[in-house]
Design a protein around this motif. Sequence first.
Motif, short mmCIF file in Angstrom:
data_model
loop_
_atom_site.label_atom_id
_atom_site.label_comp_id
_atom_site.label_asym_id
_atom_site.label_seq_id
_atom_site.Cartn_x
_atom_site.Cartn_y
_atom_site.Cartn_z
N SER A 1 0.81 -1.22 0.00
CA SER A 1 0.00 0.00 0.00
C SER A 1 0.84 1.27 0.00
O SER A 1 0.44 2.29 -0.57
CB SER A 1 -0.94 0.00 1.20
OG SER A 1 -0.22 -0.09 2.41
N HIS B 1 11.39 5.36 -4.35
CA HIS B 1 12.13 5.22 -3.09
C HIS B 1 13.26 6.23 -2.94
O HIS B 1 14.23 5.97 -2.24
CB HIS B 1 12.62 3.78 -2.91
CG HIS B 1 11.50 2.86 -2.51
ND1 HIS B 1 10.72 2.19 -3.43
CD2 HIS B 1 10.97 2.58 -1.30
CE1 HIS B 1 9.78 1.51 -2.79
NE2 HIS B 1 9.90 1.74 -1.50
N TYR C 1 0.90 5.68 -1.78
CA TYR C 1 1.20 6.97 -1.14
C TYR C 1 2.46 7.58 -1.74
O TYR C 1 2.55 8.79 -1.95
CB TYR C 1 1.36 6.78 0.37
CG TYR C 1 0.06 6.46 1.06
CD1 TYR C 1 -0.89 7.45 1.26
CD2 TYR C 1 -0.25 5.17 1.47
CE1 TYR C 1 -2.11 7.17 1.88
CE2 TYR C 1 -1.46 4.87 2.09
CZ TYR C 1 -2.38 5.88 2.28
OH TYR C 1 -3.58 5.60 2.88
N ARG C 2 3.44 6.73 -2.02
CA ARG C 2 4.68 7.23 -2.62
C ARG C 2 4.42 7.78 -4.03
O ARG C 2 4.96 8.82 -4.43
CB ARG C 2 5.73 6.11 -2.68
CG ARG C 2 6.28 5.73 -1.32
CD ARG C 2 7.26 4.56 -1.39
NE ARG C 2 7.82 4.29 -0.09
CZ ARG C 2 8.87 4.93 0.43
NH1 ARG C 2 9.49 5.87 -0.28
NH2 ARG C 2 9.30 4.65 1.64
N VAL D 1 6.40 11.96 1.86
CA VAL D 1 5.25 11.05 1.79
C VAL D 1 4.35 11.10 3.02
O VAL D 1 3.13 10.99 2.91
CB VAL D 1 5.73 9.60 1.48
CG1 VAL D 1 6.54 9.00 2.61
CG2 VAL D 1 4.55 8.70 1.17
N GLY E 1 1.53 -2.49 5.02
CA GLY E 1 1.46 -1.03 5.11
C GLY E 1 1.50 -0.56 6.55
O GLY E 1 2.30 -1.06 7.35
N ARG E 2 0.63 0.41 6.87
CA ARG E 2 0.59 0.95 8.22
C ARG E 2 -0.74 0.67 8.90
O ARG E 2 -0.81 0.50 10.10
CB ARG E 2 0.77 2.48 8.19
CG ARG E 2 2.08 2.97 7.63
CD ARG E 2 3.19 2.60 8.58
NE ARG E 2 4.45 3.23 8.23
CZ ARG E 2 5.16 2.96 7.14
NH1 ARG E 2 4.73 2.09 6.26
NH2 ARG E 2 6.30 3.58 6.92
O1 C5P Z 1 5.73 1.37 3.58
P1 C5P Z 1 6.44 2.59 3.04
O2 C5P Z 1 7.57 3.04 3.93
O3 C5P Z 1 6.84 2.47 1.62
O4 C5P Z 1 5.33 3.72 3.09
C1 C5P Z 1 5.62 5.04 2.72
C2 C5P Z 1 4.76 6.01 3.51
O5 C5P Z 1 3.39 5.86 3.12
C3 C5P Z 1 4.76 5.84 5.03
O6 C5P Z 1 5.85 6.55 5.61
C4 C5P Z 1 3.42 6.42 5.43
O7 C5P Z 1 3.48 7.83 5.52
C5 C5P Z 1 2.54 6.10 4.23
N1 C5P Z 1 1.70 4.91 4.43
C6 C5P Z 1 0.54 5.05 5.15
N2 C5P Z 1 -0.33 4.01 5.25
C7 C5P Z 1 -0.06 2.83 4.67
C8 C5P Z 1 1.16 2.65 3.95
C9 C5P Z 1 2.02 3.72 3.87
O8 C5P Z 1 0.28 6.13 5.68
N3 C5P Z 1 -0.93 1.84 4.77
#
Ligand code: C5P
Length: 206
Positions: free
Chosen positions: A31, A87, A35-36, A95, A123-124
């Motif tokens: 996910s 990245h 966002y990226r 992001v 994801g988060r």
């Molecule tokens: O997982 P990754 O580090 O690539 O995610 C990049 C950014 O996207 C996170 O730092 C966060 O701000 C956001 N993100 C989020 N919710 C998710 C996945 C990512 O807020 N489910």
Amino acid sequence: MIVTIDGVAASGKSSVASGVARALGVPFVSSGLLYRAATLLALEAGLSLEGAPALLAHLEANPLRLEPLAGGNRVWLGGRDLTDDLHSSRVDAGVSAVARLPPVREWVNAQLRLLPDPFVAEGRDMGTNVFPHADAKFYLTASPRVRAERRARERLEDVPAIEAALVERDRRDAGQSAPAPDARIIDTSALSLEGVIGAVLAGLPA
Ligand code: C5P
């Protein structure tokens, strides 16, 4: 079946999700790439990362597509593959601001909920907001130093600089990154990638 793997920045979520998905023979869904990609489009268009209406209008005019391939997810803008540009330190730094915007979160979540299961989603907030009814949920942590050392193998920056950026991103992401009450928390600091994948597979329902 849906398995969610959430966790802090650079905790190894996508490598773990990829390994678990491969073991189960299902796709994985990253996910954070959406966002990226939203952040990259905003930066390229010179938009403010805090202005939700303009950002959303830009996303609607430039539809992004997440391709959840088993070997690694890709994000497409029409025929342009954005994945390799997602990245950079510039995207890392911006992001969290984009991910804090509620309309952007709704836009990402709507795309994720259209994906046919089974899959492993990382994801988060996969286990809390997006797939609260997932069959199994995990949340990965690791000390900032261990995470910075892992990331230093992929980036040309030194460990203290990466560690400081990770700690700052954790702080900004805190509002949107929490373990679900029914998630298993795995501290990966002392585990190899295979060890974490094994711990997740061992925690799946029979
Ligand atoms: O997982 P990754 O580090 O690539 O995610 C990049 C950014 O996207 C996170 O730092 C966060 O701000 C956001 N993100 C989020 N919710 C998710 C996945 C990512 O807020 N489910």
